[in-house]
Write an enzyme that holds these catalytic residues in place. Structure first.
Site, PDB file in Angstrom:
ATOM      1  N   ALA A 172       0.804  -1.233   0.000  1.00  0.00           N
ATOM      2  CA  ALA A 172       0.000   0.000   0.000  1.00  0.00           C
ATOM      3  C   ALA A 172       0.834   1.278   0.000  1.00  0.00           C
ATOM      4  CB  ALA A 172      -0.952  -0.015   1.202  1.00  0.00           C
ATOM      5  N   ALA A 173       1.706   1.434   0.987  1.00  0.00           N
ATOM      6  CA  ALA A 173       2.451   2.690   1.096  1.00  0.00           C
ATOM      7  C   ALA A 173       3.385   2.870  -0.092  1.00  0.00           C
ATOM      8  CB  ALA A 173       3.241   2.717   2.409  1.00  0.00           C
ATOM      9  N   SER A 231       0.418  -4.078  -3.976  1.00  0.00           N
ATOM     10  CA  SER A 231      -0.863  -3.402  -3.664  1.00  0.00           C
ATOM     11  C   SER A 231      -1.954  -4.375  -3.259  1.00  0.00           C
ATOM     12  CB  SER A 231      -1.354  -2.600  -4.877  1.00  0.00           C
ATOM     13  OG  SER A 231      -0.391  -1.678  -5.275  1.00  0.00           O
ATOM     14  N   CYS A 287      -5.521  -6.960   5.172  1.00  0.00           N
ATOM     15  CA  CYS A 287      -6.692  -7.002   6.052  1.00  0.00           C
ATOM     16  C   CYS A 287      -7.754  -7.941   5.529  1.00  0.00           C
ATOM     17  CB  CYS A 287      -7.321  -5.620   6.179  1.00  0.00           C
ATOM     18  SG  CYS A 287      -6.128  -4.363   6.577  1.00  0.00           S
ATOM     19  N   VAL A 292      16.231  -6.144  -1.040  1.00  0.00           N
ATOM     20  CA  VAL A 292      17.269  -5.163  -0.689  1.00  0.00           C
ATOM     21  C   VAL A 292      17.962  -5.643   0.575  1.00  0.00           C
ATOM     22  CG1 VAL A 292      17.691  -2.778   0.006  1.00  0.00           C
ATOM     23  CG2 VAL A 292      16.017  -3.288  -1.796  1.00  0.00           C
ATOM     24  N   ASP A 310       3.469   0.607   7.318  1.00  0.00           N
ATOM     25  CA  ASP A 310       3.607  -0.193   8.540  1.00  0.00           C
ATOM     26  C   ASP A 310       5.004  -0.164   9.141  1.00  0.00           C
ATOM     27  OD1 ASP A 310       0.999  -0.850   8.050  1.00  0.00           O
ATOM     28  OD2 ASP A 310       1.331  -3.006   7.813  1.00  0.00           O
ATOM     29  N   ASN A 363      -1.846   4.289   3.110  1.00  0.00           N
ATOM     30  CA  ASN A 363      -2.284   5.006   1.920  1.00  0.00           C
ATOM     31  C   ASN A 363      -2.118   6.520   2.073  1.00  0.00           C
ATOM     32  OD1 ASN A 363      -3.822   3.557  -0.484  1.00  0.00           O
ATOM     33  ND2 ASN A 363      -3.950   2.277   1.330  1.00  0.00           N
ATOM     34  N   TYR A 386     -30.808  11.688  11.891  1.00  0.00           N
ATOM     35  CA  TYR A 386     -31.862  11.028  12.633  1.00  0.00           C
ATOM     36  C   TYR A 386     -33.043  10.662  11.742  1.00  0.00           C
ATOM     37  CZ  TYR A 386     -36.203  10.607  15.197  1.00  0.00           C
ATOM     38  OH  TYR A 386     -37.425  10.164  15.627  1.00  0.00           O
ATOM     39  N   TRP A 389     -31.590  10.755  19.822  1.00  0.00           N
ATOM     40  CA  TRP A 389     -30.208  11.007  20.235  1.00  0.00           C
ATOM     41  C   TRP A 389     -29.353   9.896  19.642  1.00  0.00           C
ATOM     42  CZ3 TRP A 389     -28.635  15.410  22.448  1.00  0.00           C
ATOM     43  CH2 TRP A 389     -29.573  16.186  23.133  1.00  0.00           C
TER      44      TRP A 389
END
Lengths: 454, 454
Positions: free
Chosen positions: B12-13, B41, B45, B82, B281, B303, B430, B438
């Protein structure tokens, strides 16, 4: 010295004030509620679900009965219609009874469905939907088995009542004067709602002005006359919105604003009239984005305003500083039509432009859950932002399960005055059964950021 | 002059940075991604839902394949590990290949499941769940039809994997060291989750320390040894959280914080190391309430951080002012166990006290929709507020349908620094099918206001 707080009106706002004041005052102080009907603390918003048969009894819609309130020490007087307020003498006149004096007065007279001044409007079978008695009248009408129900207006109540009538198997037509359904959302989203209505078998006519009602010899409605011809109707439901019930306040010289709403300050006090408060569907309230005074009759505001008024009255009586103030609204609203969820908050494009903003409008279709989860649906999020300040101005949602409640991220962001950039960086909940990695409101906010750059 | 941006890590990152940079740079500039695995990518989760069989294929969890990225002009190199970063020479060493030089470097190496240093931990059949390869390994293991699955840890992944294993018909035990399940929520709410787990047939043992793993002659796990005795196990799933994969950064002398996360500024730059950014992460991030640097590995942050890093790198290369900054997190999280929804945001009571606040904690059971709607369920909202400032500090929810996503009102209010009084007065959606008058978060906020007064 003992005091008497008199409240006119026994629904959400009135009973919230009465209960709040009662809790804080001494045993010698009186809290009197004058209610012209026979119900207290009921949910008018629940009426369509009662008519649909989803809710069994009007009792289910009553949060607290008159006796519940009496047990709490509130003097609830039913079938008691106030006919005048004498602000100098501090008394209210009651039909067929002695005047009632007050030290502090609360006006919580609510709102009444709009009944346009058209030929035949007084006919039988033409119903507004605001009180439980209205709901019962509609149910009695439907129990007679009409062949054609016509709903005039396609706002929230119109939509919900149309769904209820179709669910009960009646041939149902919805007439809307505007060129789209639900003019409170943008046309693009309204088109999705229209599609869902047609899919459910509702006959929908937009751009159609009602010009009158044909009645039979007994005075019962037989058709709705429009700019577009005549629509047969045994039952007509008016979904044309409501106006404040403020004739008492008007006659007493109190200041009125939009749709007859009583003008109050942020403590719910009527300025220039010592000892008078007002709350609920009979007042106007400040839009937090435009500072304009608008009429937004909703139970959620009535409850909050009731709390604020009670706090202010108690502070006034006890010589304390009030703790609460009502900050105004951002015009949040939500409903559903069958499985299609619909919500909005803040300003639409035209509202934003009228208020002097320079609006950018974007809309994005996105997944309600992670797109790969079984049963995932789609939703469209429309967003309005101000070009100059980059502030979020509004959001609207139409879509599948779990779509509509996401509007509350925008409602909260609007109250905080966030920019769309702020919204993009919010830490919103993410897990595949609930959301994509970018929450739907953020998908739209990213599109807004892009539009602001372009 | 052309430049080369090198990104280590293709999830992702890393891919968000690569894509963001690619879009803004010229054709002569290179964007190279070095990924040690074979996927890009993907949604880690989503793995529990793949294991459960709700998601069919790992391909469904891949948002963009390496080829998708290559079509966009990104030089994605798979199976490329790497082994070192030379910050002086501006090169990275690659196993079995030539060093790759960079002008700007992005470290997006992700996180790895915690594998405690216990006897037998190297045994077969003991799986962390972080990569798609991990997911495949668990599926292969389960395809052999184990008799006993033991899940170690009852956080989000532990809970979701336990549900997946039970759904597939395996005898499933969850072991948790803490005295309650899901230590990230307060004990009172944890008890509701524990009840739901037991109701689903999961054997739950809290207050139980894992001390080692028994292996058979072939080196496969046969039991989990604990402070509470031995639990037979053919398959073990580790749900003990993750730590940053930051050994490369560490060896290069970059600053590390909690759980090994690389320390970055709010542009995702590694301070003191010109030309190096990190995101996802593998970094620590600022808690917006406490200002503490914490490790919160979640795709949603990855992201956003990727966007910020890309913006900063482009600004750096083009000599512009960066437009984005990452404001930090409020520790929002959400999951569900079967039909029980669970969410949290902000600080729990102990976290608040540790951070120097004077917390008040309240919890309220309320209805998810209007109580009179058919099928309405209940939910518990817990709220933490600061006695001195009246600020909202946190909220937690456990409950029925539509319960958990309401946490985002609190997430947004936390970002805005709202008091609980502010929350009570928010204009939230509501209508009876969605809410009581409420909103649940406001029910808790009202209780918090009351507790602050008392």
């Amino acid at each position: 010295m003992s005091s008497r707080v008199v409240v006119i009106g026994g629904d959400a706002a009135g009973m919230t004030v009465a209960s709040g004041v009662r809790r804080r005052l001494g045993d010698d102080d009186e809290v009197v509620v004058l209610e012209r009907g026979t119900w207290t603390s009921y949910s008018a918003c629940g009426i369509p679900y009662w008519v649909a048969g989803e809710v069994e009894s009007p009792d289910d819609l009553v949060a607290r009965t008159p006796d519940d309130h009496r047990k709490n020490g509130i003097d609830v007087r039913l079938d008691t219609e106030v006919t005048a307020i004498d602000t100098a003498a501090r008394t209210v006149s009651v039909r067929g009874g002695d005047p009632v004096s007050y030290d502090r007065l609360v006006i919580a007279t609510g709102a009444a469905p709009v009944r346009p001044d058209l030929q035949g409007i007084e006919g039988d079978g033409i119903h507004g939907v605001q009180s439980l008695d209205d709901g019962q009248a509609v149910l009695d009408e439907l129990a007679r088995g009409p062949r054609h129900v016509v709903v005039v207006g396609s706002g929230y109540i119109g939509l919900e009542m149309a769904e209820a009538c179709v669910a009960r198997g009646f041939d149902t037509t919805v007439l809307e004067r505007a060129p789209q359904v639900m003019p409170i959302i943008e046309a693009e989203l309204g088109a999705s709602v229209a599609e869902a209505m047609k899919g459910r078998g509702i006959h929908l006519r937009t751009g159609t002005d009602v010009t009158g009602f044909a009645l039979d010899e007994a005075g019962h409605v037989t058709a709705v006359e429009t700019s577009d011809g005549s629509y047969p109707a045994d039952t007509v439901i008016l979904g044309l919105g409501v106006t404040a019930r403020s004739s008492l306040a008007d006659a007493a010289g109190l200041p009125l604003g939009a749709k007859g709403g009583i003008v109050v300050d942020d403590r719910q006090r009527v300025e220039g009239f010592d000892g008078i408060w007002a709350a609920g569907d009979c007042v106007v309230t400040r839009d937090r984005l435009t500072d304009e005074l608008i009429h937004i009759p909703l139970g959620t505001h009535a409850n909050k305003q009731g709390l604020v008024a009670a706090d202010s009255i108690v502070a006034d009586l006890l010589g304390e500083e009030p703790r609460l103030s009502f900050p105004g609204v951002v015009q949040t609203a939500i409903t559903k039509f069958c499985s299609l969820e619909i919500s909005r908050t803040g300003l639409g494009e035209k509202q934003a432009r009228d208020a002097g903003f320079d609006p950018v409008v974007v809309s994005k279709e996105t997944s309600n859950w992670a797109g790969y989860m079984p049963g995932a649906g789609t939703m469209t999020v429309l967003m309005v932002a101000d070009r100059r300040s980059r502030r979020l101005l509004g959001a609207q949602i139409v879509g599948a399960e779990d779509a509509a409640l996401r509007i509350d991220v925008a409602s909260t962001a609007l109250a905080a005055g966030m920019t769309v950039d702020d919204v993009v960086m919010l830490d919103l909940a993410y897990a595949p059964p609930f959301s994509s990695v970018w929450s739907p409101i953020q998908v739209a906010a990213r599109a807004a950021v892009k539009a602001l750059a372009g």
